[in-house]
Write a protein that holds these residues in place. Structure first.
Motif, PDB file in Angstrom:
ATOM      1  N   MET A  78      25.747  -0.150   2.764  1.00 20.62           N
ATOM      2  CA  MET A  78      24.367   0.283   2.694  1.00 20.62           C
ATOM      3  C   MET A  78      23.437  -0.924   2.681  1.00 20.62           C
ATOM      4  O   MET A  78      23.745  -1.933   2.087  1.00 20.62           O
ATOM      5  N   THR A  79      22.307  -0.762   3.353  1.00 19.89           N
ATOM      6  CA  THR A  79      21.318  -1.839   3.337  1.00 19.89           C
ATOM      7  C   THR A  79      20.244  -1.535   2.304  1.00 19.89           C
ATOM      8  O   THR A  79      19.881  -0.386   2.086  1.00 19.89           O
ATOM      9  N   LYS A  80      19.780  -2.597   1.697  1.00 22.65           N
ATOM     10  CA  LYS A  80      18.753  -2.441   0.682  1.00 22.65           C
ATOM     11  C   LYS A  80      17.385  -2.424   1.354  1.00 22.65           C
ATOM     12  O   LYS A  80      17.066  -3.309   2.145  1.00 22.65           O
ATOM     13  N   LYS A  81      16.592  -1.413   1.049  1.00 23.24           N
ATOM     14  CA  LYS A  81      15.257  -1.313   1.630  1.00 23.24           C
ATOM     15  C   LYS A  81      14.301  -2.206   0.843  1.00 23.24           C
ATOM     16  O   LYS A  81      14.242  -2.123  -0.374  1.00 23.24           O
ATOM     17  N   THR A  82      13.596  -3.066   1.563  1.00 20.16           N
ATOM     18  CA  THR A  82      12.661  -3.952   0.865  1.00 20.16           C
ATOM     19  C   THR A  82      11.317  -3.262   0.729  1.00 20.16           C
ATOM     20  O   THR A  82      10.806  -2.669   1.680  1.00 20.16           O
ATOM     21  N   THR A  83      10.773  -3.332  -0.451  1.00 17.51           N
ATOM     22  CA  THR A  83       9.451  -2.765  -0.680  1.00 17.51           C
ATOM     23  C   THR A  83       8.550  -3.874  -1.204  1.00 17.51           C
ATOM     24  O   THR A  83       9.001  -4.745  -1.934  1.00 17.51           O
ATOM     25  N   SER A  84       7.294  -3.818  -0.821  1.00 16.49           N
ATOM     26  CA  SER A  84       6.367  -4.825  -1.318  1.00 16.49           C
ATOM     27  C   SER A  84       5.514  -4.204  -2.408  1.00 16.49           C
ATOM     28  O   SER A  84       5.070  -3.077  -2.289  1.00 16.49           O
ATOM     29  N   LYS A  85       5.333  -4.971  -3.467  1.00 22.07           N
ATOM     30  CA  LYS A  85       4.523  -4.493  -4.568  1.00 22.07           C
ATOM     31  C   LYS A  85       3.067  -4.780  -4.232  1.00 22.07           C
ATOM     32  O   LYS A  85       2.737  -5.874  -3.795  1.00 22.07           O
ATOM     33  N   ARG A  86       2.207  -3.791  -4.407  1.00 23.86           N
ATOM     34  CA  ARG A  86       0.796  -3.973  -4.092  1.00 23.86           C
ATOM     35  C   ARG A  86       0.154  -4.917  -5.086  1.00 23.86           C
ATOM     36  O   ARG A  86       0.388  -4.839  -6.277  1.00 23.86           O
ATOM     37  N   LYS A  87      -0.643  -5.811  -4.547  1.00 24.11           N
ATOM     38  CA  LYS A  87      -1.339  -6.792  -5.370  1.00 24.11           C
ATOM     39  C   LYS A  87      -2.825  -6.425  -5.353  1.00 24.11           C
ATOM     40  O   LYS A  87      -3.461  -6.447  -4.301  1.00 24.11           O
ATOM     41  N   GLU A  88      -3.347  -6.032  -6.493  1.00 26.66           N
ATOM     42  CA  GLU A  88      -4.734  -5.597  -6.571  1.00 26.66           C
ATOM     43  C   GLU A  88      -5.684  -6.764  -6.303  1.00 26.66           C
ATOM     44  O   GLU A  88      -5.369  -7.912  -6.584  1.00 26.66           O
TER      45      GLU A  88
END
Length: 59
Positions: free
Chosen positions: A1-11
């Motif tokens: 399985m591949t890990k899905k990269t998510t970006s954390k929103r920077k306010e």
């Protein structure tokens, strides 16, 4: 399985908005501003549009 990269929103902080407006008046290129603020060009363009300020050169 591949890990899905998510970006954390920077306010955007008040200082970020001041900096964005200052560079808008100075007509700084979006690519340079992107590196300076460590944000994507798309993010900067969207924020500038929501604030009603131009960004980069206008044709």
């Amino acid at each position: 399985m591949t890990k899905k990269t998510t970006s954390k929103r920077k306010e955007y902080t008040k200082d970020d908005i001041k900096l964005l407006k200052a560079h808008s008046k100075a007509r700084t290129r979006v690519a340079e501003l992107s590196k300076l603020m460590k944000r994507s060009e798309g993010s900067l363009r969207q924020k500038a549009r929501s604030l009603g300020v131009g960004l980069g050169h206008q044709r």
